[in-house]
Each structure stands twice: as structure tokens, then as C-alpha cells.
Design a protein around this motif. Structure first.
Motif, PDB file in Angstrom:
ATOM      1  N   ASP A 284     -27.480   1.405  46.294  1.00  0.00           N
ATOM      2  CA  ASP A 284     -26.627   0.137  45.932  1.00  0.00           C
ATOM      3  C   ASP A 284     -26.716  -0.449  47.355  1.00  0.00           C
ATOM      4  OD1 ASP A 284     -26.656   0.190  43.659  1.00  0.00           O
ATOM      5  OD2 ASP A 284     -25.042   0.907  43.327  1.00  0.00           O
ATOM      6  N   TYR A 285     -26.200   0.779  48.614  1.00  0.00           N
ATOM      7  CA  TYR A 285     -25.831   0.387  49.796  1.00  0.00           C
ATOM      8  C   TYR A 285     -26.947  -0.542  50.639  1.00  0.00           C
ATOM      9  CZ  TYR A 285     -24.641   1.554  54.775  1.00  0.00           C
ATOM     10  OH  TYR A 285     -24.752   1.209  55.924  1.00  0.00           O
ATOM     11  N   LEU A 286     -27.730   0.056  50.475  1.00  0.00           N
ATOM     12  CA  LEU A 286     -29.430  -0.627  51.288  1.00  0.00           C
ATOM     13  C   LEU A 286     -29.199  -1.657  50.920  1.00  0.00           C
ATOM     14  CD1 LEU A 286     -31.799   2.173  51.837  1.00  0.00           C
ATOM     15  CD2 LEU A 286     -30.386   1.007  53.679  1.00  0.00           C
ATOM     16  N   GLU A 287     -29.086  -2.044  49.231  1.00  0.00           N
ATOM     17  CA  GLU A 287     -28.998  -3.676  48.688  1.00  0.00           C
ATOM     18  C   GLU A 287     -28.232  -4.249  49.409  1.00  0.00           C
ATOM     19  OE1 GLU A 287     -29.712  -3.063  44.384  1.00  0.00           O
ATOM     20  OE2 GLU A 287     -31.822  -1.746  44.595  1.00  0.00           O
ATOM     21  N   ARG A 288     -27.661  -3.845  49.540  1.00  0.00           N
ATOM     22  CA  ARG A 288     -26.075  -4.622  49.612  1.00  0.00           C
ATOM     23  C   ARG A 288     -26.297  -5.479  51.135  1.00  0.00           C
ATOM     24  NH1 ARG A 288     -22.689  -0.869  47.376  1.00  0.00           N
ATOM     25  NH2 ARG A 288     -22.322  -0.245  49.366  1.00  0.00           N
ATOM     26  N   LEU A 289     -26.951  -4.043  52.015  1.00  0.00           N
ATOM     27  CA  LEU A 289     -27.219  -4.345  53.366  1.00  0.00           C
ATOM     28  C   LEU A 289     -28.204  -5.720  54.301  1.00  0.00           C
ATOM     29  CD1 LEU A 289     -26.147  -3.203  56.363  1.00  0.00           C
ATOM     30  CD2 LEU A 289     -28.024  -1.540  56.321  1.00  0.00           C
TER      31      LEU A 289
ATOM     32  N   SER B 179     -28.550  -7.702  51.705  1.00  0.00           N
ATOM     33  CA  SER B 179     -28.432  -8.613  51.846  1.00  0.00           C
ATOM     34  C   SER B 179     -27.638  -9.269  52.674  1.00  0.00           C
ATOM     35  CB  SER B 179     -27.186  -8.564  50.348  1.00  0.00           C
ATOM     36  OG  SER B 179     -26.561 -10.202  49.958  1.00  0.00           O
ATOM     37  N   MET B 180     -26.392  -8.807  53.178  1.00  0.00           N
ATOM     38  CA  MET B 180     -25.541  -9.350  54.394  1.00  0.00           C
ATOM     39  C   MET B 180     -26.790  -9.076  55.655  1.00  0.00           C
ATOM     40  SD  MET B 180     -22.700  -6.220  53.831  1.00  0.00           S
ATOM     41  CE  MET B 180     -21.911  -6.870  54.973  1.00  0.00           C
ATOM     42  N   VAL B 181     -27.571  -8.782  56.334  1.00  0.00           N
ATOM     43  CA  VAL B 181     -28.326  -9.162  56.774  1.00  0.00           C
ATOM     44  C   VAL B 181     -28.865 -10.272  56.374  1.00  0.00           C
ATOM     45  CG1 VAL B 181     -30.144  -8.503  58.522  1.00  0.00           C
ATOM     46  CG2 VAL B 181     -28.317  -6.163  57.805  1.00  0.00           C
TER      47      VAL B 181
ATOM     48  N   THR C 271     -29.393 -15.724  58.037  1.00  0.00           N
ATOM     49  CA  THR C 271     -29.034 -17.517  57.266  1.00  0.00           C
ATOM     50  C   THR C 271     -28.163 -18.039  58.322  1.00  0.00           C
ATOM     51  OG1 THR C 271     -30.392 -16.768  55.588  1.00  0.00           O
ATOM     52  CG2 THR C 271     -29.594 -18.665  54.996  1.00  0.00           C
ATOM     53  N   SER C 272     -27.154 -18.171  57.578  1.00  0.00           N
ATOM     54  CA  SER C 272     -25.580 -18.718  58.367  1.00  0.00           C
ATOM     55  C   SER C 272     -25.424 -18.587  59.506  1.00  0.00           C
ATOM     56  CB  SER C 272     -24.360 -18.164  57.459  1.00  0.00           C
ATOM     57  OG  SER C 272     -24.367 -16.706  58.291  1.00  0.00           O
ATOM     58  N   GLN C 273     -26.644 -17.317  60.604  1.00  0.00           N
ATOM     59  CA  GLN C 273     -25.616 -16.877  62.180  1.00  0.00           C
ATOM     60  C   GLN C 273     -24.483 -16.641  62.128  1.00  0.00           C
ATOM     61  OE1 GLN C 273     -28.520 -17.707  64.559  1.00  0.00           O
ATOM     62  NE2 GLN C 273     -29.376 -17.064  62.981  1.00  0.00           N
ATOM     63  N   SER C 274     -23.789 -16.533  61.213  1.00  0.00           N
ATOM     64  CA  SER C 274     -22.422 -16.190  61.342  1.00  0.00           C
ATOM     65  C   SER C 274     -22.092 -14.717  59.929  1.00  0.00           C
ATOM     66  CB  SER C 274     -21.586 -16.933  60.366  1.00  0.00           C
ATOM     67  OG  SER C 274     -21.607 -17.257  58.762  1.00  0.00           O
ATOM     68  N   LEU C 275     -20.722 -14.043  60.226  1.00  0.00           N
ATOM     69  CA  LEU C 275     -21.016 -12.677  59.251  1.00  0.00           C
ATOM     70  C   LEU C 275     -18.927 -12.936  59.084  1.00  0.00           C
ATOM     71  CD1 LEU C 275     -21.241  -9.966  58.066  1.00  0.00           C
ATOM     72  CD2 LEU C 275     -21.288  -9.232  60.369  1.00  0.00           C
TER      73      LEU C 275
ATOM     74  N   LEU D  37     -22.173  -4.191  60.494  1.00  0.00           N
ATOM     75  CA  LEU D  37     -23.318  -3.570  59.640  1.00  0.00           C
ATOM     76  C   LEU D  37     -24.055  -2.166  59.793  1.00  0.00           C
ATOM     77  CD1 LEU D  37     -24.809  -7.683  60.104  1.00  0.00           C
ATOM     78  CD2 LEU D  37     -23.860  -6.428  58.294  1.00  0.00           C
ATOM     79  N   PHE D  38     -23.861  -1.641  60.765  1.00  0.00           N
ATOM     80  CA  PHE D  38     -24.666  -0.478  60.972  1.00  0.00           C
ATOM     81  C   PHE D  38     -23.703   0.564  61.694  1.00  0.00           C
ATOM     82  CE2 PHE D  38     -28.117  -4.106  61.403  1.00  0.00           C
ATOM     83  CZ  PHE D  38     -28.610  -3.101  59.831  1.00  0.00           C
ATOM     84  N   PRO D  39     -23.466   0.535  61.055  1.00  0.00           N
ATOM     85  CA  PRO D  39     -22.790   2.249  61.564  1.00  0.00           C
ATOM     86  C   PRO D  39     -23.885   2.917  61.772  1.00  0.00           C
ATOM     87  CG  PRO D  39     -22.517   1.918  59.030  1.00  0.00           C
ATOM     88  CD  PRO D  39     -22.182   1.110  59.947  1.00  0.00           C
ATOM     89  N   TYR D  40     -23.027   4.356  63.160  1.00  0.00           N
ATOM     90  CA  TYR D  40     -24.614   4.889  62.980  1.00  0.00           C
ATOM     91  C   TYR D  40     -23.788   6.451  63.069  1.00  0.00           C
ATOM     92  CZ  TYR D  40     -21.281   4.368  67.104  1.00  0.00           C
ATOM     93  OH  TYR D  40     -20.020   4.308  68.007  1.00  0.00           O
TER      94      TYR D  40
END
Length: 665
Positions: free
Chosen positions: A325-330, A332-334, A339-343, A366-369
Motif C-alpha cells: 500500500d505504501y509503495l502504491e501510494r508513493l 501515485s504521488m510521484v 505530471t503536474s510539476q507540483s506537490l 516523498l522519499f524519507p531515507y
């Protein structure tokens, strides 16, 4: 001509402090001996009456600390209310409650003004805290405080052998009784060996098989257990204790750093990418699928247990669902960000990713390390994937890492500014590279299991003694030292950086190939023809073997008796990758065919020297230049970029062969 023994002796004497240094180092030796005793059988009750008396109270006087912060106040409140983790509970620093408690204890260690305050707090924590939490906080302090970094802490697999060895080995070791062996002498799984039989022969500091070493080990009886064969085709890599410990220490080093910059994020994802590339090269060498890793629905049942006798299990369905679920949400957000050049940030702020360096804000969001991005809500039962000591055993770790890194590279490809052409050197050509034979073999090695033996064997009449040690003979992947010589021509004299990657033979898309960095270095290229020779022992970022926990104790005792000048430079860097694992296992009948990729870039005089090999990244990350780590493979390469970044006179592709010698037949 000097013999090997004479050369070893000469090298040791050169590294030794002058006679009389023991008097100056007695405080260091006292601290080291205390550290060994306090960590010895850390999962069992403390038997030293002196340390028990000292640890009755935690130092709460605020004047004894450089700062007394809110985390320390919260820790005291939790302790007074009985809310701290139970001593017998399973501990995992990736869970939020455990992490916060670790942070509180760490501050009580780190912020102390002097050793005596820290000493008392360590004794208190050893008596009252969960052993796993205690070890994690103490490890962090020794990694991050400059004044305590010379102290040598036992490796994590010597402190917790249970989490690295199969259950049968652990149970037999725990049941081993020295008195019974002396009386019966017929326990076939245990064999007494002479110190000179211990492997490997070579360790950092050249301390083995010397007169001082024999003297130190004279009073210790050495027992050896047989190795249990692994049923995993890649077991020699994914079950290797140094492979597993590398990931543990890498995350431990970055875990409690609160002032985290963008370069830490880049470093973490680069290290994850290198682990994945090295794993894929091993799969390729074993003729297993490697380009697109598959999810393993039913991973092998774990044969590991924690010190609480809790069995490590494969990931359960809830873990699988949560991570997917986490990777699928990520994903989608990426995709939406591209696409929108925004976040839309978590704090409700809407940013335009195309403006200034806003893309870096999006990258951090988007990418906590830290692996904590996959943390679960509870920590009742250990799972291979979710424990830093065992994560690399899980085949699905690499599957999830592959998916995560694909998204990371995809984001970078779209938003990261293009690399300046000025980094591509002109007037330079890499003409050829000559490589000495690349040969791997299975090397015998002894792993110290002394912390599995009952603590009663080490205390006599109120004294801490080390009468015997238990080692397990294992066979691990090793390679012979090798070298390569670059032949470079140039029209000018200029400082130049070279990077050498190992990858698969030609035939696959370059974006689907694993690239593992073997070597990187800065050198002066002079006008005309240049020959540059590099030895694998000089490759940056790698470490050799270390003395065992038993040997460390014996050397400290010898030095305290002023019979040995204890060297202060023998500890191996915990965040250094095992040098012996840089090559995948070669072929027996036929060689494993691989390729080297060599790239030269111009030096920009912006090199930075960090201390990340010792897991201390508070002062930054070492780098030669401002190019992204992993350049030019840190993002997907478009066709129009490939010509200038991976083809041209400043790069060279070279086919190589790796052989494996079977010395065990």
C-alpha cells in the motif's frame, strides 16, 4: 629476506606506541575493559557487584550534563511511570515508541560532561533497561562522540549471535558445559583447537599469530563447532554475518541524527542502490533472474531466534499489505508530481516543483531515507524484513528496495538539473585497462559465539575471567587480492577523478543493468601517456577482518599487566563494506563473464572528507566532487544523454572474467 612472520612483527612494532605508553593509556584500557564486561552476556543479569552498586541510580543532576533537554525529561517521566520497554520484550529501534525511548537514553549518555557520569548511567541502564535498547543507545554514543570513538565495541553478531545463526547451533552452544566436556571429552560437535588453527590468519592490525597474541591466548581454551550447511542457493551472501551487519550499522549511524541534510538522503539511497546492485550481480552469476525481482509469497521459514527465544518469522500478510500500500501510494504521488510539476506537502503547503530547488523539498517529502518508512504499528514478534540485523536475509527486501529505487530514480530523472558538461574531461582518453586475475574462493573463518555460553562460566570468586571461548567454523566468500592498470593519454596536466564499476556483459539495456562501484580515486593526469595502477586493498570504503571479542578481552588484560602496548588503531570501521565481498562468486568450470565500466570526470576542487565509514555522518559525507553519488547511473539515462555520459574517450568498457577456486574438494 624477511619471513611473513618477521614482516608482521615489524609492522606491529611500527604501529605500537613507545614503551611506557601503557601508563598513559591506562584510562583507555580501564574504559575498554569496562565496556567488555558490561556488554558481556548483556541479555543476562549483571554479576559484577561493583557495577551493580554504581548503577543503582541514574544521574539526574542537570549540572552534570552539557544540556538537559526535553527528550531527557520525557524519558525520566516515562521511567517514573513504568512506561519504558520491559527488559524481556522484543526491541526494534524502527518502531516509534522504541525509537523515542532510545533517543531519551542516548541523550542521557551523549550529553554527559565527563566519563564518570556516563559510567554511572551505563551501569544504571545495564541494570534497568531492555538489553536491546541499551545496546542501541550505547552504540550510538560510541559512534558519535569523538572522545569515545577510539573505544572498540564488539560487533553486533558477537553480542547477539542468536540473530545471525541457526537455532540448532544456538541451542547446542547454550547447552555446552565446559566441565562436562573436560570430564567426558566425547562431544563430537565440539573440538578443542590450538590458537594457531584460528582463521582467518590475517586481521586488521596484524595481531594474530604473533608472540604477543600467543601470550594473550595462552590461558584460553578454544572450542570450535561445525558449520551447519545452508539450504539457500545464495546463502553464502545473504547469510554472511558481515553482509547483514553492514546494513545494521549503516542505519544505526544515520538513525539518531536529528539535523539531517539532503546529502544524508542521497547517501542512504546510494547505499541501498549499491546493496541491490551487488545482490543482483550475485543472482546473475548464479544464473538466477535479476532484472526484475519477484515477490516471494512464501519465504523460507526462518531458523533464527532472538535472545528472548522469539523466533524470527517471514513477513506476515499485514506487513506485506502495508508495504505494498505504501509503495502504491508513493508511485501515485510521484506520477502526479511529474505530471503536474507540483506537490501538496504534509503540512498543507502547495509547492511548484519547477521553481528554484523546490524539487529537493519534494524529494525529502516523498522519499524519507530511513527504513522507518516501513515501520509497523506494533513490535510483538520479530520478522526478518523488519529487523535491521536480519533484513538482508529476506528475499523480499531486495524486491521492495528495487521498487523504491525505481521511483526514486524516476523522480530524479524528471526534476534533477542536468549534469554540467564541464565535468566531462576534454583532451583525455582512456586507452585500455589491464586487470590481474579475478579469483574468488571459499575461505574458512571462525565466528566468536562466546556470548551464547552461560555467564556462570566467566565469573569465579567475584572475578571476571575468560577461561574458554566457543567459535564456529564457517566458510565464506573471499577473493584474492587483485590490481588493475589504467592506460590514459592526455594533452594537458589536470587533476582527474576515476570511477570503476562492475556490471554484467553487454546485451541488456543500460538502465536495467546493475552497476556496483569497485573503486573511485583522485589523481593527477600529466600531459602524455599515463599508467595508473590500483590494488584492491586500496579501494576506498572497504574494510578487512577484525579480532574477535575473546581476543580483544585478552589483549586488554595483557596490556593492563604492562606486557603489551595496546594499539589504538585496530578497530575496523563498522560502516565499511567487507572488502572480501566486492566480487561475485566466480565460475568453477567456466569463468563468470562480467564487464568493467571506467569513467573519468574533471576535479572541481570541492572534495569533502567525512567520517561515514565509522558511521559518524554528523560532519557530512565524503565525496570527490558535486556530482551525484552513483554518477552517471543515479537516474535513468535517455538515449540522447548516453552518447556523452557513458560513451566517448573519457570512458572505457572492458570485458573481464571471474574464476572460483574450490579449495574444499
Amino acid at each position: 629476506m624477511q619471513s611473513t612472520h618477521d614482516r608482521r612483527q615489524s609492522g606491529i612494532q611500527n604501529r605500537m606506541a613507545p614503551r611506557g605508553a601503557n601508563a598513559r593509556n591506562r584510562y583507555y584500557l580501564e574504559k575498554e575493559q569496562f565496556l567488555i564486561e558490561i556488554l558481556h552476556h548483556v541479555h543476562e543479569p549483571l554479576m559484577n557487584d561493583q557495577w551493580r552498586l554504581l548503577g543503582e541510580q541514574l544521574v539526574t543532576d542537570k549540572d552534570q550534563y552539557v544540556i538537559f533537554n526535553d527528550r531527557m525529561t520525557a524519558f525520566l517521566e516515562a521511567f517514573s511511570m513504568g512506561k519504558l520497554l520491559d527488559q524481556k520484550a522484543y526491541y526494534n529501534p524502527l518502531y516509534e515508541d522504541h525509537y523515542q525511548q532510545t533517543l531519551g537514553l542516548y541523550n542521557f549518555f551523549y550529553n554527559t560532561r565527563d566519563w564518570y557520569t556516563l559510567w554511572q548511567n551505563i551501569c544504571w541502564a545495564r541494570l534497568h533497561m531492555n538489553p536491546g535498547l541499551f545496546v542501541q543507545a550505547l552504540t550510538q554514543v560510541l559512534l558519535k562522540r569523538d572522545d569515545y570513538q577510539p573505544l572498540i565495541m564488539p560487533k553486533i553478531y558477537e553480542l547477539w549471535p542468536e540473530s545471525f545463526l541457526d537455532m540448532q547451533t544456538v541451542r547446542e552452544a547454550r547447552n555446552f558445559n565446559f566441565a562436562n566436556w573436560i570430564r567426558e571429552g566425547n562431544m563430537t560437535d565440539f573440538k578443542e583447537v590450538h590458537p594457531l588453527e584460528m582463521e582467518p590468519l590475517e586481521v586488521d592490525g596484524d595481531l594474530r599469530n604473533t608472540p604477543e597474541w600467543l601470550k594473550a591466548m595462552a590461558g584460553v581454551t578454544i572450542f570450535r563447532m561445525k558449520q551447519r550447511p545452508s539450504g539457500n542457493k545464495l546463502g553464502y551472501l545473504v547469510e554472511d554475518v558481515d553482509w547483514l551487519a553492514y546494513w545494521y550499522y549503516l542505519n544505526t549511524g544515520i538513525n539518531l541524527v536529528e539535523d539531517k541534510s539532503d546529502q544524508f538522503q542521497e547517501w542512504w539511497y546510494y547505499q541501498l542502490g549499491q546493496i541491490l546492485a551487488r545482490y543482483k550481480l550475485e543472482r546473475y552469476g548464479q544464473k538466477m533472474s535479476y532484472e526484475r525481482l519477484q515477490f516471494i509469497k512464501d519465504e523460507r521459514n526462518s531458523q533464527l531466534i532472538s535472545w528472548q527465544n522469539l523466533r524470527f518469522s517471514p513477513e506476515n500478510q499485514k506487513t506485506t499489505n502495508d508495504i505494498n500500500d505504501y509503495l502504491e501510494r508513493l508511485e501515485s504521488m510521484v506520477n502526479e508530481a511529474i505530471t503536474s510539476q507540483s506537490l501538496l506537502l504534509k503540512n498543507g503547503t502547495f509547492i511548484d516543483l519547477s521553481i528554484n530547488n523546490n524539487w529537493l523539498i519534494g524529494l525529502k517529502e516523498l522519499f524519507p531515507y530511513e527504513w522507518t518508512q516501513f515501520q509497523m504499528d506494533t513490535a510483538n514478534q520479530p520478522q526478518l524484513l523488519l529487523d535491521l540485523r536480519t533484513a538482508l536475509r529476506s528475499e523480499n527486501f531486495y524486491y521492495y528496495a528495487d521498487r523504491l529505487l525505481q521511483l526514486y530514480r524516476c523522480y530524479n530523472e524528471h526534476f534533477q538539473p542536468s549534469t554540467e558538461r564541464s565535468f566531462i574531461p576534454t583532451n583525455l582518453k582512456i586507452n585500455d585497462v589491464k586487470v590481474s586475475p579475478l579469483i574468488t574462493f571459499d575461505q574458512p573463518v571462525d565466528i566468536d559465539l562466546s556470548n551464547l555460553l552461560h555467564t556462570r562460566h566467566f565469573h569465579f570468586g567475584g572475578q571476571f575471567l575468560w577461561p574458554f571461548t566457543l567459535q564456529q567454523r564457517q566458510f565464506r566468500l573471499q577473493q584474492k587480492d587483485f590490481s588493475y592498470t589504467l592506460q590514459v593519454s592526455s594533452n594537458i596536466t589536470k587533476s582527474t577523478i576515476f570511477k570503476i564499476y562492475l556490471t554484467i556483459p553487454e546485451g541488456k539495456s543500460i538502465n536495467r543493468q546493475p552497476f556496483y562501484l569497485l573503486d573511485s580515486f583522485l589523481t593527477m593526469i600529466y600531459q602524455g601517456d599515463n599508467r595508473i595502477t590500483r590494488n584492491s586493498l586500496d579501494f576506498k570504503g572497504f574494510v578487512g577482518d577484525h579480532i574477535s571479542l575473546t581476543e580483544l578481552n585478552q589483549f586488554v588484560k595483557l596490556a593492563q599487566n604492562e606486557e603489551f602496548d595496546f594499539p589504538l588503531n585496530i578497530s575496523t570501521a563498522n560502516c565499511g563494506f567487507p572488502r572480501r565481498l566486492i566480487l561475485p562468486r566466480g565460475g568453477l568450470g567456466n569463468p563468470l563473464k562480467m564487464r568493467l565500466f571506467i569513467v573519468a570526470t574533471s576535479y572541481d576542487f570541492k572534495a569533502q572528507q567525512g567520517n561515514e565509514l565509522n558511521c559518524d555522518i554528523t560532519k557530512g559525507i565524503s565525496r570527490w566532487d558535486e556530482l551525484p553519488l552513483g554518477y552517471p547511473f543515479e537516474r535513468y539515462l535517455e538515449e540522447d544523454h548516453q552518447a556523452e555520459e557513458v560513451f566517448g574517450s573519457h570512458v572505457l568498457w572492458k570485458d573481464v572474467e571471474i574464476w572460483h577456486e574450490d579449495h574444499l574438494a
